[in-house]
Structure formats: C-alpha cells, structure tokens
Scaffold this motif. Structure first.
Motif, PDB file in Angstrom:
ATOM      1  N   GLU A   1      16.404  -2.142   8.163  1.00 28.77           N
ATOM      2  CA  GLU A   1      17.603  -1.328   7.963  1.00 28.77           C
ATOM      3  C   GLU A   1      17.221   0.066   7.486  1.00 28.77           C
ATOM      4  N   ALA A   2      16.298   0.130   6.529  1.00 30.49           N
ATOM      5  CA  ALA A   2      15.862   1.425   6.005  1.00 30.49           C
ATOM      6  C   ALA A   2      15.239   2.278   7.099  1.00 30.49           C
ATOM      7  N   MET A   3      14.388   1.659   7.912  1.00 30.24           N
ATOM      8  CA  MET A   3      13.717   2.397   8.982  1.00 30.24           C
ATOM      9  C   MET A   3      14.702   2.872  10.043  1.00 30.24           C
ATOM     10  N   LYS A   4      15.748   2.094  10.255  1.00 28.23           N
ATOM     11  CA  LYS A   4      16.727   2.436  11.285  1.00 28.23           C
ATOM     12  C   LYS A   4      17.596   3.622  10.883  1.00 28.23           C
ATOM     13  N   ILE A   5      18.062   3.636   9.640  1.00 23.48           N
ATOM     14  CA  ILE A   5      19.054   4.641   9.279  1.00 23.48           C
ATOM     15  C   ILE A   5      18.493   5.787   8.444  1.00 23.48           C
ATOM     16  N   GLY A   6      17.319   5.619   7.850  1.00 19.54           N
ATOM     17  CA  GLY A   6      16.831   6.606   6.899  1.00 19.54           C
ATOM     18  C   GLY A   6      16.189   7.823   7.530  1.00 19.54           C
ATOM     19  N   SER A   7      16.546   9.013   7.032  1.00 24.03           N
ATOM     20  CA  SER A   7      15.775  10.215   7.339  1.00 24.03           C
ATOM     21  C   SER A   7      14.460  10.164   6.576  1.00 24.03           C
ATOM     22  N   ARG A   8      14.573   9.752   5.317  1.00 21.33           N
ATOM     23  CA  ARG A   8      13.392   9.499   4.477  1.00 21.33           C
ATOM     24  C   ARG A   8      13.656   8.263   3.627  1.00 21.33           C
ATOM     25  N   ILE A   9      12.559   7.628   3.212  1.00 20.01           N
ATOM     26  CA  ILE A   9      12.648   6.360   2.492  1.00 20.01           C
ATOM     27  C   ILE A   9      11.810   6.447   1.226  1.00 20.01           C
ATOM     28  N   ALA A  10      12.398   5.992   0.117  1.00 24.19           N
ATOM     29  CA  ALA A  10      11.662   5.861  -1.139  1.00 24.19           C
ATOM     30  C   ALA A  10      11.465   4.374  -1.404  1.00 24.19           C
ATOM     31  N   ILE A  11      10.231   3.924  -1.381  1.00 24.25           N
ATOM     32  CA  ILE A  11       9.939   2.514  -1.660  1.00 24.25           C
ATOM     33  C   ILE A  11       9.603   2.382  -3.142  1.00 24.25           C
ATOM     34  N   MET A  12      10.329   1.467  -3.817  1.00 23.41           N
ATOM     35  CA  MET A  12      10.206   1.321  -5.266  1.00 23.41           C
ATOM     36  C   MET A  12       9.624  -0.035  -5.641  1.00 23.41           C
ATOM     37  N   GLU A  13       8.870  -0.030  -6.728  1.00 24.86           N
ATOM     38  CA  GLU A  13       8.298  -1.260  -7.294  1.00 24.86           C
ATOM     39  C   GLU A  13       8.254  -1.109  -8.810  1.00 24.86           C
ATOM     40  N   SER A  14       8.808  -2.093  -9.521  1.00 22.88           N
ATOM     41  CA  SER A  14       8.787  -2.103 -10.990  1.00 22.88           C
ATOM     42  C   SER A  14       9.312  -0.798 -11.587  1.00 22.88           C
ATOM     43  N   GLY A  15      10.354  -0.253 -10.967  1.00 20.89           N
ATOM     44  CA  GLY A  15      10.982   0.954 -11.481  1.00 20.89           C
ATOM     45  C   GLY A  15      10.357   2.252 -11.018  1.00 20.89           C
ATOM     46  N   ARG A  16       9.234   2.185 -10.332  1.00 26.47           N
ATOM     47  CA  ARG A  16       8.523   3.389  -9.890  1.00 26.47           C
ATOM     48  C   ARG A  16       8.699   3.629  -8.390  1.00 26.47           C
ATOM     49  N   VAL A  17       8.711   4.892  -8.002  1.00 27.26           N
ATOM     50  CA  VAL A  17       8.686   5.260  -6.589  1.00 27.26           C
ATOM     51  C   VAL A  17       7.222   5.284  -6.165  1.00 27.26           C
ATOM     52  N   VAL A  18       6.822   4.327  -5.321  1.00 26.96           N
ATOM     53  CA  VAL A  18       5.410   4.233  -4.933  1.00 26.96           C
ATOM     54  C   VAL A  18       5.112   5.010  -3.660  1.00 26.96           C
ATOM     55  N   GLN A  19       6.135   5.283  -2.850  1.00 23.54           N
ATOM     56  CA  GLN A  19       5.936   6.119  -1.664  1.00 23.54           C
ATOM     57  C   GLN A  19       7.276   6.686  -1.220  1.00 23.54           C
ATOM     58  N   TYR A  20       7.267   7.962  -0.825  1.00 21.46           N
ATOM     59  CA  TYR A  20       8.468   8.634  -0.347  1.00 21.46           C
ATOM     60  C   TYR A  20       8.092   9.449   0.880  1.00 21.46           C
ATOM     61  N   GLY A  21       8.726   9.173   2.001  1.00 22.80           N
ATOM     62  CA  GLY A  21       8.397   9.900   3.218  1.00 22.80           C
ATOM     63  C   GLY A  21       9.292   9.483   4.361  1.00 22.80           C
ATOM     64  N   THR A  22       9.004   9.990   5.547  1.00 23.20           N
ATOM     65  CA  THR A  22       9.762   9.618   6.727  1.00 23.20           C
ATOM     66  C   THR A  22       9.422   8.181   7.117  1.00 23.20           C
ATOM     67  N   PRO A  23      10.298   7.513   7.866  1.00 19.14           N
ATOM     68  CA  PRO A  23       9.986   6.151   8.296  1.00 19.14           C
ATOM     69  C   PRO A  23       8.644   6.048   9.011  1.00 19.14           C
ATOM     70  N   GLU A  24       8.349   7.014   9.872  1.00 22.18           N
ATOM     71  CA  GLU A  24       7.091   6.966  10.617  1.00 22.18           C
ATOM     72  C   GLU A  24       5.898   7.168   9.693  1.00 22.18           C
ATOM     73  N   ASP A  25       5.996   8.076   8.735  1.00 27.62           N
ATOM     74  CA  ASP A  25       4.910   8.276   7.767  1.00 27.62           C
ATOM     75  C   ASP A  25       4.591   6.983   7.027  1.00 27.62           C
ATOM     76  N   ILE A  26       5.643   6.297   6.588  1.00 22.21           N
ATOM     77  CA  ILE A  26       5.444   5.072   5.822  1.00 22.21           C
ATOM     78  C   ILE A  26       4.877   3.964   6.696  1.00 22.21           C
ATOM     79  N   ALA A  27       5.364   3.879   7.933  1.00 21.04           N
ATOM     80  CA  ALA A  27       4.861   2.842   8.839  1.00 21.04           C
ATOM     81  C   ALA A  27       3.390   3.040   9.176  1.00 21.04           C
ATOM     82  N   LEU A  28       2.978   4.291   9.346  1.00 18.60           N
ATOM     83  CA  LEU A  28       1.613   4.571   9.778  1.00 18.60           C
ATOM     84  C   LEU A  28       0.637   4.721   8.619  1.00 18.60           C
ATOM     85  N   ASN A  29       1.143   5.149   7.457  1.00 15.08           N
ATOM     86  CA  ASN A  29       0.257   5.438   6.328  1.00 15.08           C
ATOM     87  C   ASN A  29       0.797   4.835   5.027  1.00 15.08           C
TER      88      ASN A  29
END
Length: 424
Positions: free
Chosen positions: A239-267
């Motif tokens: 769902e995030a990859m489908k609708i997001g311009s950018r995505i912030a992936i969070m774990e334990s209250g922290r943002v561990v990665q923020y970027g475009t769907p393609e950036d996150i998928a590839l890196n």
C-alpha cells in the motif's frame, strides 16, 4: 501521479528531532534516551513509553508521505503530532499555514484550534461517524462547527458526496452503509473542510482487500485533482509503495529510512527495511531506468546499430542524436520504425514484434504489458537518446531482485550479429 518535485515545492510539514514520551517522567526518560538507552530499558526505569524518538523528516506540498512500520513502531504517534493530538515532548513540528510555518509543539490554544479547523483535516481508521446524523450531516459537521451558513454547507456537502460517489446516500445513516462506503463518508468529511493538509491514520486497514485496493485507486484519482499534502499511516508496504510519493519506515519510534518507493526498494538502509522489501510486489514501484540493461554493455554493430536482444537477433539502428530510429527482429528482416510509447491505452493496439521506445520513468508494470503485447524488447530513452533496453531477462531480474546485466549481453564491442552481411 504527478506531484511537485522536492526542489520546487514548498515544505508543508517539517518534523525536526521530534521525541514523544507517554508517561509522568518525560524529563528522566529523555535523559535515558540521550544516554543511549532503548525503549524497554526506559520503560523499566521510568514507567514511561517512548512513542517517537528523534524523528526528522520533511513533507513537501502536494506529496503523499506514508509513515509505515510494524505495530508499535511510532507511526501513528508521529502523525498525531501534526494536529496536536499527541504532545511533542521535545523537538519541533512545523506546519505551513499560508506563507508562515507554525510550530505545533509551541503554539497557543487559539492557534492550534485555527490549525485544526482550517489547515489540517483527519481521516480515522474507525471512520468516527456520528450514528445519529445522516451521511450529509456527518460530511457537513466540520463546516457546521466553523459556523458556515447552511446553504453554503449544503452546496459543499453535495459537491464532496458526488466526488466520492455517495450523493444518492446523503439521507442514509452510518449503519446502513458498508465499511467502504463509511470510509468514503470520512473522506468526504475531510475534503469538505478544504484543509490543505490531510492526515490519514490507517484508513483502509479495516476493510477487505478488494475494497481497500479500490479506495487506494480512488484516493490517487482524487489526489490528481485535489493535490493535497497527505500524511498516511500504513503497516502494509505494498500500500505504501502504491500510493506514497515518499515513505518513512519506522522502527521502535525511530525513522530508519525516508525516501521514494524506488529508493527504498533498491537501497534498503538496514536488515529491518530489507526484510520489508523482500516481500513487496515490485511491478508498480520499479522504473525502467532501474531494471534496464544500459546501452553501454550492449553489442555495437556497424552502421550505428546495437544488438538489443541476442536471443531473437533484434537490432536497433540509432539516428544521429542517438535515438532509436528503426528495428529489425533478425539481421535479414526488413527494418520497421520504432513505436514511441504514448501511454497504457496504446498497448492494446501495438503490433506484434514492434520495438517500443519508452521513457526512463516507465513503470515495470507498463514494461511488462508492452512486452506481453509485442514479445519484443523495449528501448528506454532519455531526451530522445537510447540509454538502455528492457526484455524478458530484465523483467525477470526485476521480479526476482537479481542484480547485474543479462548473461547473454556481451561486453561492449564492435562487430556483426550472426547472419549480418551488410557492409561496415
């Protein structure tokens, strides 16, 4: 979906080193947090819960920013800082109101009330419809609170209900609607407020997959017209990859990665993100430039031609500017023009074996549809110049996540394809 680029769009919401502590000893919890203690240790020592830890990210006007992660990762806690439903313990949450940025963490009650009324609207997971009010009355509730005259309210309500396809249900009550219809009422209510920033807290997660997918599509269609700044909470990466311009992936209250769907998928930034990405569907995320084999590694032939697919012997002749001009399925076949890609509606009319020239930002799904229709490779172009090729091997690699050029693509060289008898 087309949105302003990061360079030319203004910032709508700016989270700066945001900490959110739930409990009675936030000062002590912050001291332990700064000392490097984790969530569990802080809760054991203070009884307080770290909801968000040092979250920093910027959301541009017109973007759909998706906050995602597992349950308890802090995504909803961060979202609710934007409209003051959660108190920021430390840091800044700057929200654009006209030409100014207001720090929600520091503003007074009057400013916060104005922000909630005119700047930020919210769609809740459980719809939050008032059961004693009709659909129309629910949609107009925010306008009523603002003191908007009834005639004007009715006009806005009618417009928004038509937008979400519920105008025929305006006199119904919530219990008479399906879950998907109730969620549309929630959307219409938020749209009626006409706030430039829309918060959506897992709005589709309680719905069955078919309805959820349909509402995702409808949201994207509405966004084409409305161009809202949307912060959307989800635990579903597809769902995030489908609708997001950018995505912030969070774990334990922290943002561990923020970027475009393609950036996150590839890196993916770490093993946590990589585990998410390993289970996602790449076809709507990856773009042509990411899955193509670059022209530089394709076999060069005489006369300004390149061998784009050795298995079929497909050869493309380049024009003076480096763009694809003509193509042949085999070295001896009669050349035919390269077809310029105009969009998905064109695919059904593509002739078999046609070589299509497509832009570098074509989605993997579109490339698969073209390849299925033509059974021929796709030439990827940028500014009229061929930069790569997508064939069946590149598509398989994109699906399976394998790296490297196709094994049958030789190193750059000059020469002739098998059966090529033309003069140099």
């Amino acid at each position: 979906m087309t949105t302003p680029t990061q360079s030319d769009a203004r910032t709508a919401v700016d989270f700066r080193h945001v900490d959110v502590i739930f409990g009675k000893r936030p000062k002590k919890a912050l001291e332990l947090l700064d000392a490097g203690q984790d969530r569990d240790a802080i809760q054991a020592a203070t009884g307080d819960v770290v909801g968000v830890c040092d979250a920093t990210l910027e959301v541009k006007e017109g973007e759909i920013c998706v906050l995602m992660g597992l349950s308890g990762s802090g995504k909803s806690s961060l979202l609710r800082c934007v409209n003051g439903l959660n108190t920021v313990t430390r840091g800044e949450v700057l929200v654009r109101t006209g030409d100014a940025m207001v720090d929600v963490a520091q503003c007074n009650a009057k400013t916060l009330r104005q922000l909630r009324t005119h700047t930020v609207a919210m769609v809740f997971q459980q719809f939050a419809l008032l059961p004693w009010r009709t659909v129309a009355e629910n949609v107009g509730f925010g306008l009523e609170v603002q003191g908007i005259p009834k005639k004007q309210r009715d006009e806005v309500v009618a417009e928004k209900l038509a937008m979400v396809g519920l105008d025929a249900w305006k006199d119904s009550y919530a219990h008479e609607l399906s879950g998907g219809m109730q969620q549309r009422v929630g959307l219409a209510r938020a749209f009626a407020q006409d706030a430039p920033i829309l918060l959506m807290d897992e709005p589709f997660s309680a719905l069955d997959p078919l309805i959820r997918n349909k509402l995702q599509d409808e949201l994207l269609e509405l966004q084409q017209t409305l161009k809202k700044t949307i912060i959307f909470v989800s635990h579903d990466l597809d769902e995030a990859m489908k609708i997001g311009s950018r995505i912030a992936i969070m774990e334990s209250g922290r943002v561990v990665q923020y970027g475009t769907p393609e950036d996150i998928a590839l890196n993916p930034a770490d093993a946590y993100v990589a585990d998410f990405v390993a289970h996602m569907n790449p076809v709507n995320v990856l773009r042509g430039a990411s899955i193509m084999t670059p022209v530089e590694v394709l076999k060069r032939l005489s006369g300004g031609r390149i061998l784009v697919e050795p298995a079929s012997g497909t050869v493309v002749k380049l024009d003076a500017e480096g763009g694809a001009a003509t193509a042949t399925a085999t070295a001896a076949a009669e050349p035919s023009p390269v077809v310029e890609y105009q969009g998905p509606e064109q695919v059904a009319d593509l002739p078999a074996h046609a070589v299509v020239a497509a832009p570098a930002d074509i989605t993997m799904r579109e490339a698969m549809e073209i390849h299925r229709a033509t059974n021929a490779p796709i030439v990827v172009q940028e500014d009229g110049k061929a930069v790569g090729v997508i064939g069946h091997r590149e598509i398989y690699q994109g699906i399976l996540g394998r790296e490297g050029a196709p094994e049958d693509a030789p190193a750059p060289q000059d020469g002739k394809a098998a059966g090529d008898t033309s003069a140099a």
